[in-house]
Design a protein around this motif. Structure first.
Motif, short mmCIF file in Angstrom:
data_model
loop_
_atom_site.label_atom_id
_atom_site.label_comp_id
_atom_site.label_asym_id
_atom_site.label_seq_id
_atom_site.Cartn_x
_atom_site.Cartn_y
_atom_site.Cartn_z
N VAL A 200 0.84 -1.20 0.00
CA VAL A 200 0.00 0.00 0.00
C VAL A 200 0.87 1.25 0.00
O VAL A 200 0.63 2.20 -0.75
N GLY A 201 1.90 1.26 0.84
CA GLY A 201 2.78 2.42 0.89
C GLY A 201 3.47 2.69 -0.44
O GLY A 201 3.50 3.83 -0.93
N LEU A 202 4.02 1.64 -1.05
CA LEU A 202 4.69 1.80 -2.34
C LEU A 202 3.72 2.27 -3.42
O LEU A 202 4.06 3.13 -4.24
N GLY A 203 2.53 1.71 -3.41
CA GLY A 203 1.55 2.08 -4.42
C GLY A 203 1.12 3.53 -4.32
O GLY A 203 1.02 4.24 -5.32
N LEU A 204 0.88 3.99 -3.09
CA LEU A 204 0.47 5.38 -2.91
C LEU A 204 1.59 6.34 -3.29
O LEU A 204 1.35 7.38 -3.91
N VAL A 205 2.82 6.00 -2.91
CA VAL A 205 3.95 6.86 -3.25
C VAL A 205 4.11 6.94 -4.77
O VAL A 205 4.35 8.02 -5.34
N TRP A 206 3.95 5.80 -5.45
CA TRP A 206 4.11 5.78 -6.91
C TRP A 206 3.00 6.58 -7.59
O TRP A 206 3.26 7.47 -8.41
N SER A 207 1.74 6.28 -7.25
CA SER A 207 0.62 6.88 -7.97
C SER A 207 0.42 8.35 -7.63
O SER A 207 -0.01 9.13 -8.50
N LEU A 208 0.71 8.76 -6.40
CA LEU A 208 0.44 10.13 -5.99
C LEU A 208 1.66 11.04 -6.05
O LEU A 208 1.52 12.26 -6.11
N VAL A 209 2.88 10.46 -6.03
CA VAL A 209 4.07 11.30 -5.94
C VAL A 209 5.01 11.08 -7.12
O VAL A 209 5.30 12.01 -7.89
N ILE A 210 5.49 9.85 -7.27
CA ILE A 210 6.58 9.60 -8.21
C ILE A 210 6.17 9.92 -9.65
O ILE A 210 6.92 10.59 -10.39
N GLU A 211 5.01 9.47 -10.07
CA GLU A 211 4.61 9.73 -11.46
C GLU A 211 4.47 11.23 -11.72
O GLU A 211 4.84 11.72 -12.79
N ASN A 212 3.93 11.97 -10.75
CA ASN A 212 3.80 13.42 -10.94
C ASN A 212 5.17 14.08 -11.03
O ASN A 212 5.38 15.00 -11.84
N LEU A 213 6.12 13.61 -10.21
CA LEU A 213 7.48 14.16 -10.29
C LEU A 213 8.12 13.84 -11.63
O LEU A 213 8.78 14.69 -12.23
N LEU A 214 7.95 12.60 -12.09
CA LEU A 214 8.53 12.22 -13.38
C LEU A 214 7.94 13.02 -14.52
O LEU A 214 8.64 13.43 -15.45
N ARG A 215 6.63 13.27 -14.47
CA ARG A 215 6.02 14.09 -15.52
C ARG A 215 6.54 15.52 -15.47
O ARG A 215 6.70 16.18 -16.51
N GLY A 216 6.78 16.02 -14.26
CA GLY A 216 7.38 17.35 -14.14
C GLY A 216 8.76 17.41 -14.74
O GLY A 216 9.11 18.37 -15.45
N VAL A 217 9.56 16.38 -14.49
CA VAL A 217 10.90 16.32 -15.08
C VAL A 217 10.81 16.15 -16.60
O VAL A 217 11.58 16.72 -17.36
N GLY A 218 9.82 15.36 -17.04
CA GLY A 218 9.66 15.12 -18.46
C GLY A 218 9.34 16.39 -19.24
O GLY A 218 9.67 16.51 -20.43
#
Length: 301
Positions: A210-228
Motif C-alpha cells: 500500500v505504501g509503495l503504491g500510494l507513493v508511486w501513484s500520488l508522488v513519483i509519477e507526478n514528479l517524473l512528468r514534471g521532469v519530463g
C-alpha cells in the motif's frame, strides 16, 4: 488401496475450473465480510459525490467560487451537475483518487494472505496455484465492477436530485457515451487494482505494498512528468506510464478533452483516447499475468 477407494480419491480432487469457482466463492466471501473493503468503497463513493456534485452545487447555489471551481462562473456549473453530463464527469476522480483506493484494495486482497498464512493453506489444498490465485483475481475484478456500478448509481441519483431541485428537465445521457465512460472507469479501476495485486505479491506485505503504491501513484509519477516537461528524453517514458495512460483515458472522456486540461487532479490529455485505452488494457493484463506467474513459481512462506 482398492480400486473404488482410488476412484473416490481421484474424484475428490477438483478440476481447475472447479477450483477456480471454489476459490472465487471463498475470496468473495472473505472480501465481502472484510470491513476494510467496505471502508475503501465508501470512502471512494463519498469522495466522488463530494468533489463531483456537492462542492460544485454549493458553489452554484451560493454563487460563490472555491478551489473546486476556481476561474469558472458559478452559473456555468449547473449543466455539469445534470444527468446528461454524467459521461463527462463520471471518470473525473478515478485516475488519481479512485485509482489509489483500488490499488489499496488489490494490495490488501493479495498481500494479506502472506501475513495471515492463508496462502500457504489454500495452495496446499487446491487443484493448482493458478486456479487458486485466479479466484482472487476474479474476486477483485468483481469488487471493481461492483464499485463502478455503485458509482454510476450514485451519480445518477445525485444528478436527478439536483435536476428536480432546480426545476430542470430530465435529459438522460446518450447510451453510447455512457457506455464509453463506464468502460473507461472499469479499465482505470481494473488496471490500478491489478497493479495492487502485483505489488502485494511482490512484497508479500500489504502494508508495504500500500505504501509503495500510494507513493508511486500520488508522488513519483507526478514528479517524473514534471521532469519530463523539462527533459525531452524523459518525456517519452512518462507518456507511457500507468498513471499517464489512466489520466488520458479520463481526459478523453471528460472536460479535459473539451479544452480544460487543468481539470480534476490526474486528468491528462497526453495520449488520445484509443491508444490510452489500449495501453491501460495492456497494463491490466500484464500486471495480472506477472502476479500469477510469481505465485506459481515462487515458494510461499
Amino acid at each position: 488401496m482398492t480400486a473404488p477407494a482410488a476412484h473416490q480419491t481421484a474424484r475428490a480432487v477438483p478440476s481447475p475450473l472447479g477450483g477456480l469457482l471454489a476459490s472465487t466463492r471463498a475470496e468473495l466471501l472473505r472480501l465481502r465480510k472484510w470491513p476494510a473493503v467496505w471502508v475503501l468503497a465508501v470512502v471512494w463513493l463519498l469522495l466522488n459525490l463530494t468533489f463531483a456534485y456537492i462542492f460544485n452545487y454549493v458553489a452554484y447555489a451560493t454563487d460563490s467560487s472555491g478551489f473546486s471551481n476556481e476561474g469558472v462562473d458559478p452559473s456555468a456549473l449547473l449543466p455539469e451537475l445534470l444527468p446528461a453530463a454524467i459521461p463527462s464527469v463520471f471518470t473525473g476522480g478515478m485516475p488519481m483518487f479512485g485509482g489509489a483506493i483500488m490499488f489499496i484494495l488489490g494490495a490488501l486482497a493479495a498481500g494479506s494472505g502472506f501475513g495471515w498464512g492463508s496462502w500457504k493453506t489454500a495452495l496446499t489444498q487446491g487443484p493448482g496455484r493458478i486456479s487458486t490465485f485466479g479466484g482472487t483475481l476474479v474476486a477483485v475484478a468483481t469488487v471493481v465492477v461492483t464499485v463502478v456500478a455503485a458509482t454510476l448509481a450514485l451519480d445518477l441519483a445525485a444528478s436527478v436530485l439536483i435536476a428536480v431541485t432546480e426545476g430542470q428537465t430530465l435529459t438522460w445521457p446518450a447510451l453510447g457515451a455512457l457506455a464509453e465512460s463506464v468502460g473507461g472507469g472499469l479499465l482505470i479501476f481494473g488496471m490500478w487494482a491489478s497493479a495492487g495485486v502485483l505489488v502485494g505479491v511482490l512484497t508479500r506485505s500489504p502494508a508495504l505494498a500500500v505504501g509503495l503504491g500510494l507513493v508511486w501513484s500520488l508522488v513519483i509519477e507526478n514528479l517524473l512528468r514534471g521532469v519530463g516537461n523539462l527533459l525531452g528524453g524523459v518525456e517519452y517514458v512518462t507518456n507511457v506510464l500507468p498513471g499517464t495512460a489512466a489520466g488520458s483515458v479520463a481526459g478523453a472522456l471528460g472536460p479535459a478533452s473539451e479544452g480544460d486540461p487543468e481539470g480534476a487532479p490526474g486528468i491528462l490529455t497526453v495520449l488520445d483516447g484509443g491508444p490510452a485505452a489500449l495501453l491501460v488494457t495492456a497494463y491490466l493484463v500484464i500486471f495480472a499475468a506477472i502476479a500469477a506467474v510469481l505465485m506459481k513459481r515462487r515458494d510461499v512462506p
